[in-house]
Design a protein around this motif. Structure first.
Motif, PDB file in Angstrom:
ATOM      1  N   ASP A 322       0.700  -1.150   0.032  1.00 40.73           N
ATOM      2  CA  ASP A 322       0.075  -0.198   0.035  1.00 40.73           C
ATOM      3  C   ASP A 322       0.713   1.135   0.032  1.00 40.73           C
ATOM      4  O   ASP A 322       0.527   2.331   0.421  1.00 40.73           O
ATOM      5  CB  ASP A 322      -1.084   0.099   1.231  1.00 40.73           C
ATOM      6  CG  ASP A 322      -2.255   0.946   0.928  1.00 40.73           C
ATOM      7  OD1 ASP A 322      -2.659   1.080  -0.319  1.00 40.73           O
ATOM      8  OD2 ASP A 322      -2.812   1.653   1.965  1.00 40.73           O
ATOM      9  N   GLN A 327      -0.519   2.495  -4.670  1.00 42.74           N
ATOM     10  CA  GLN A 327      -1.694   3.455  -4.606  1.00 42.74           C
ATOM     11  C   GLN A 327      -1.914   4.142  -6.305  1.00 42.74           C
ATOM     12  O   GLN A 327      -2.905   4.366  -6.574  1.00 42.74           O
ATOM     13  CB  GLN A 327      -1.508   4.742  -3.740  1.00 42.74           C
ATOM     14  CG  GLN A 327      -1.600   4.254  -2.392  1.00 42.74           C
ATOM     15  CD  GLN A 327      -0.805   5.320  -1.415  1.00 42.74           C
ATOM     16  OE1 GLN A 327      -0.797   6.691  -1.867  1.00 42.74           O
ATOM     17  NE2 GLN A 327      -0.304   4.991  -0.228  1.00 42.74           N
ATOM     18  N   GLN A 331      -4.859   3.533  -9.226  1.00 44.13           N
ATOM     19  CA  GLN A 331      -6.108   4.788  -9.637  1.00 44.13           C
ATOM     20  C   GLN A 331      -6.296   4.477 -10.975  1.00 44.13           C
ATOM     21  O   GLN A 331      -5.818   4.140 -11.883  1.00 44.13           O
ATOM     22  CB  GLN A 331      -5.189   6.042  -9.291  1.00 44.13           C
ATOM     23  CG  GLN A 331      -5.032   6.210  -7.785  1.00 44.13           C
ATOM     24  CD  GLN A 331      -4.393   7.547  -7.528  1.00 44.13           C
ATOM     25  OE1 GLN A 331      -3.752   8.241  -8.545  1.00 44.13           O
ATOM     26  NE2 GLN A 331      -3.848   7.705  -6.353  1.00 44.13           N
TER      27      GLN A 331
END
Length: 331
Positions: A322, A327, A331
């Motif tokens: 993470d 991340q 997206q």
């Protein structure tokens, strides 16, 4: 030919002092990164000859190749490697944390235990049809790129960091803009193989992507190889890129049991000797020996540690579970 772009101290063959070897071990295993097969296939006989001349004892070196994160895990799981020649610091730190490598391993050899270094460059197709010149071209909507998975490849982590450091400069440290830049690059990746050699196959053999991102040495070697000569690939070295050091260490938990510590240390010491530095330069690595001349392109190299902190910080913040990489991919 080559201008050395990073301040370094010279460690030459003159510094290699003979020592008495009492062990009877006549084999070493070097665990290395996956695109170094050809390099060490040539280095090993060079060192074996040097060892024979110095000690009047035979010694043979065997190889293991894979992404360095996989190699570190293999050693933790029982691979009896005497030495590691990796392409990123964190994978040796993993071994040090578990007691396989001395915790001060970077102090045991010159230049933070990095006998040679490189950077990330781009390989593009004949005529450079997408006119790719630098990092900003890789985030255009009409460009697709290939590089390995940063979760499994040190090579790919440097590609990620090269993009991050470039954007960080361009946007004067604005983290939101830097993240957006790197996110666009990641979303332009057409193929994410597990290692550098897999990325080469995807780009060169399978015709994926408009640009291959990998170590400068690999880019040049591919472009000049007989196998890919007909493709007429072109090498693009961006004016600014990331400093990629290639760290080495003795796996002392193994060598102490196998009584091969002296041989293992000598194997890594000799990488700093002029004959080995000349060999490294022929494989288009940047070397520390000022007497070795190459014709590599000038490039301003950014040291990740000077911008992003220690490798431990970089690993946890960017590549950990993470972390920023996860991340951005989500997206």
């Amino acid at each position: 030919m080559k201008k050395t772009l990073v301040s370094i101290s010279l460690f030459s063959a003159a510094a290699l002092t003979p020592f008495t070897v009492t062990a009877n071990n006549d084999k070493l295993l070097n665990a290395s990164y996956d695109i170094a097969r050809e390099l060490f296939a040539e280095y090993n006989p060079l060192f074996e000859q040097h060892w024979q001349q110095e000690h009047q004892q035979p010694l043979s070196v065997e190889q293991s190749h894979a992404g360095t994160s996989r190699q570190a895990q293999a050693i933790l799981q029982g691979l009896k490697a005497d030495v590691v020649t990796f392409n990123q610091v964190p994978d040796i730190d993993v071994l040090a944390a578990r007691g396989f490598v001395n915790k001060n391993w970077q102090e045991q050899f010159p230049n933070n235990a990095s006998p040679y270094y490189s950077t990330i460059a781009f390989l593009v197709r004949k005529g450079n049809p997408k006119n790719i010149k630098s990092w900003e071209d890789l985030v255009r909507d009409d460009v697709k790129v290939v590089f390995p998975n940063p979760k499994t490849s040190g090579n790919a982590r440097y590609s990620y960091l090269g993009a991050w450091l470039f954007a960080n400069e361009q946007f004067k440290g604005d983290e939101a803009q830097t993240k957006d830049f790197v996110k666009k690059l990641l979303h332009n990746v057409e193929s994410f193989p597990t290692g550098g050699r897999g990325a080469t196959v995807a780009f060169a053999n399978n015709n994926q992507g408009d640009a291959l991102l990998t170590f400068e040495s690999e880019v040049i070697n591919i472009a000049n190889s007989d196998e890919f000569k007909d493709h007429e690939f072109e090498v693009i070295v961006p004016p600014v890129s990331v400093l990629a050091e290639f760290p080495v260490a003795v796996v002392e938990r193994v060598t102490e049991r196998q009584k091969s510590t002296a041989q293992a240390k000598a194997y890594l010491d000799y990488l700093y000797a002029t004959p080995a530095q000349e060999l490294l330069s022929r494989y288009n690595y940047r070397v520390h020996d000022d007497s070795v001349k190459t014709d590599l392109a000038p490039v301003r190299l950014i040291n990740p540690n000077e911008v992003l902190g220690s490798w431990s910080d970089i690993q946890s913040q960017h590549f950990g579970s993470d972390g920023i990489l996860d991340q951005l991919l989500a997206q």
